[in-house]
Design a protein around this motif. Structure first.
Motif, PDB file in Angstrom:
ATOM      1  N   ALA A 155      54.605  46.855  46.803  1.00 24.44           N
ATOM      2  CA  ALA A 155      53.754  48.290  46.078  1.00 24.44           C
ATOM      3  C   ALA A 155      53.985  48.437  44.988  1.00 24.44           C
ATOM      4  N   ASN A 156      54.831  48.592  44.462  1.00 26.20           N
ATOM      5  CA  ASN A 156      54.339  49.157  43.206  1.00 26.20           C
ATOM      6  C   ASN A 156      54.715  48.033  42.002  1.00 26.20           C
ATOM      7  N   GLN A 157      55.197  46.713  42.436  1.00 28.66           N
ATOM      8  CA  GLN A 157      55.453  45.869  41.894  1.00 28.66           C
ATOM      9  C   GLN A 157      53.594  45.836  41.754  1.00 28.66           C
ATOM     10  N   CYS A 158      52.830  45.734  42.489  1.00 35.25           N
ATOM     11  CA  CYS A 158      51.836  44.622  42.911  1.00 35.25           C
ATOM     12  C   CYS A 158      50.938  45.986  42.383  1.00 35.25           C
TER      13      CYS A 158
ATOM     14  N   PHE B 165      43.902  34.787  46.281  1.00 30.03           N
ATOM     15  CA  PHE B 165      45.017  33.935  45.684  1.00 30.03           C
ATOM     16  C   PHE B 165      44.567  32.565  45.715  1.00 30.03           C
ATOM     17  N   HIS B 166      43.881  32.292  47.399  1.00 29.80           N
ATOM     18  CA  HIS B 166      43.058  30.698  47.381  1.00 29.80           C
ATOM     19  C   HIS B 166      41.718  30.743  46.793  1.00 29.80           C
ATOM     20  N   TYR B 167      41.405  32.242  46.665  1.00 21.63           N
ATOM     21  CA  TYR B 167      39.313  31.953  44.781  1.00 21.63           C
ATOM     22  C   TYR B 167      39.052  30.935  44.048  1.00 21.63           C
ATOM     23  N   ASN B 168      40.579  30.762  44.295  1.00 22.76           N
ATOM     24  CA  ASN B 168      40.542  29.894  43.445  1.00 22.76           C
ATOM     25  C   ASN B 168      41.718  29.589  42.446  1.00 22.76           C
ATOM     26  N   LYS B 169      42.902  29.594  43.265  1.00 19.85           N
ATOM     27  CA  LYS B 169      44.487  29.005  42.853  1.00 19.85           C
ATOM     28  C   LYS B 169      44.744  29.667  41.938  1.00 19.85           C
ATOM     29  N   SER B 170      45.004  31.016  42.028  1.00 18.48           N
ATOM     30  CA  SER B 170      45.346  31.764  40.851  1.00 18.48           C
ATOM     31  C   SER B 170      44.916  33.025  41.363  1.00 18.48           C
ATOM     32  N   TRP B 171      46.045  34.133  40.536  1.00 15.29           N
ATOM     33  CA  TRP B 171      46.499  35.864  40.351  1.00 15.29           C
ATOM     34  C   TRP B 171      45.104  36.059  39.892  1.00 15.29           C
ATOM     35  N   GLN B 172      44.373  35.579  39.308  1.00 17.43           N
ATOM     36  CA  GLN B 172      42.848  36.053  38.914  1.00 17.43           C
ATOM     37  C   GLN B 172      42.719  37.088  39.455  1.00 17.43           C
ATOM     38  N   GLY B 173      42.127  38.198  38.687  1.00 17.63           N
ATOM     39  CA  GLY B 173      41.895  39.486  38.988  1.00 17.63           C
ATOM     40  C   GLY B 173      40.310  40.025  39.860  1.00 17.63           C
ATOM     41  N   MET B 174      39.880  40.004  40.886  1.00 16.35           N
ATOM     42  CA  MET B 174      38.473  40.588  40.968  1.00 16.35           C
ATOM     43  C   MET B 174      37.741  41.258  41.017  1.00 16.35           C
ATOM     44  N   ALA B 175      36.390  40.851  40.239  1.00 14.41           N
ATOM     45  CA  ALA B 175      35.540  42.154  40.519  1.00 14.41           C
ATOM     46  C   ALA B 175      34.633  43.419  41.259  1.00 14.41           C
TER      47      ALA B 175
ATOM     48  N   ASN C 270      42.203  39.321  34.714  1.00 12.99           N
ATOM     49  CA  ASN C 270      43.304  39.575  34.687  1.00 12.99           C
ATOM     50  C   ASN C 270      44.473  38.802  34.715  1.00 12.99           C
ATOM     51  N   VAL C 271      45.136  37.839  34.870  1.00  9.77           N
ATOM     52  CA  VAL C 271      45.483  35.973  35.634  1.00  9.77           C
ATOM     53  C   VAL C 271      47.382  37.714  35.828  1.00  9.77           C
ATOM     54  N   THR C 272      47.209  38.276  36.775  1.00  7.08           N
ATOM     55  CA  THR C 272      48.613  39.451  37.199  1.00  7.08           C
ATOM     56  C   THR C 272      48.584  39.622  38.647  1.00  7.08           C
ATOM     57  N   GLU C 273      49.706  39.917  39.080  1.00  7.82           N
ATOM     58  CA  GLU C 273      50.316  39.982  40.446  1.00  7.82           C
ATOM     59  C   GLU C 273      49.525  41.238  40.617  1.00  7.82           C
ATOM     60  N   ARG C 274      49.460  42.158  39.665  1.00  9.69           N
ATOM     61  CA  ARG C 274      49.012  43.924  39.688  1.00  9.69           C
ATOM     62  C   ARG C 274      47.667  43.695  40.317  1.00  9.69           C
ATOM     63  N   SER C 275      46.509  42.499  39.711  1.00 12.24           N
ATOM     64  CA  SER C 275      45.020  42.373  40.230  1.00 12.24           C
ATOM     65  C   SER C 275      44.986  42.729  41.102  1.00 12.24           C
TER      66      SER C 275
END
Length: 179
Positions: free
Chosen positions: A135-138, A168-178, A159-164
């Motif tokens: 929870a703190n990391q993300c 994941f399966h939206y585009n196979k990355s940690w890219q943030g969603m709007a 941004n591409v980060t676990e905090r965003s």
């Protein structure tokens, strides 16, 4: 205001048969919250909000519910994930994600990984990791495992980060969603 009154108000405002349990679209509400806030709900029905874990538990314990997750990237593309069943347990069981039916959609199934996981917040670490506080990391409250395939209560950033706020399966990355 009672839960039933709040839900009726929200449904009439949305003019839909779906009940909105979370809404994110402009980053105006901070979702890095404590256990009590996630339990009780926060934000405003005319803006960004989280309905509350206790309300979700009460709703999903009464009868079968579906779950529809609508996602929009910062590029404007829209995808969705729909689950034939959705339920969480009580606070005594840390609001575990107990039921998640079959998936259909265009976003990919990023939520199945979280089935059976307990809800975690910045002040209540319920994830199974001994050395990591997801929870703190993300930077959000969620049903974290080791840590997440989706983090819809993370930060709304492009941004591409676990905090965003990510799926994941939206585009196979940690890219943030709007949205």
């Amino acid at each position: 205001m009672t839960l039933e009154t709040r839900l009726n108000k929200l449904q009439s405002e949305q003019n839909a048969s779906w009940l909105v349990i979370q809404l994110r679209y402009d980053g105006s509400v901070d979702f890095f919250r404590n256990w009590t806030e996630y339990r009780d709900g926060f934000g405003s029905f005319d803006g960004e909000f989280w309905l509350g874990l206790e309300h979700l538990y009460q709703l999903t314990s009464l009868r079968k519910h579906e779950l529809l997750v609508e996602l929009k990237g910062f590029d404007g593309n829209y995808k969705y994930a729909r689950y034939s069943e959705f339920a969480i347990s009580s606070e005594e069981e840390q609001y575990s994600l107990t039921k998640l039916g079959s998936y259909t959609g265009t976003a990919g199934d990023s939520l199945l990984y979280h089935k059976g996981k307990k809800f975690s917040t910045k002040d209540r670490d319920n994830d199974p990791w001994q050395t990591t506080d997801c929870a703190n990391q993300c930077q959000g409250g969620w049903w974290y495992g080791f840590c997440a395939h989706t983090n819809l209560n993370g930060m709304r950033i492009d941004n591409v980060t676990e905090r965003s706020m990510t799926w994941f399966h939206y585009n196979k990355s940690w890219q943030g969603m709007a949205h």
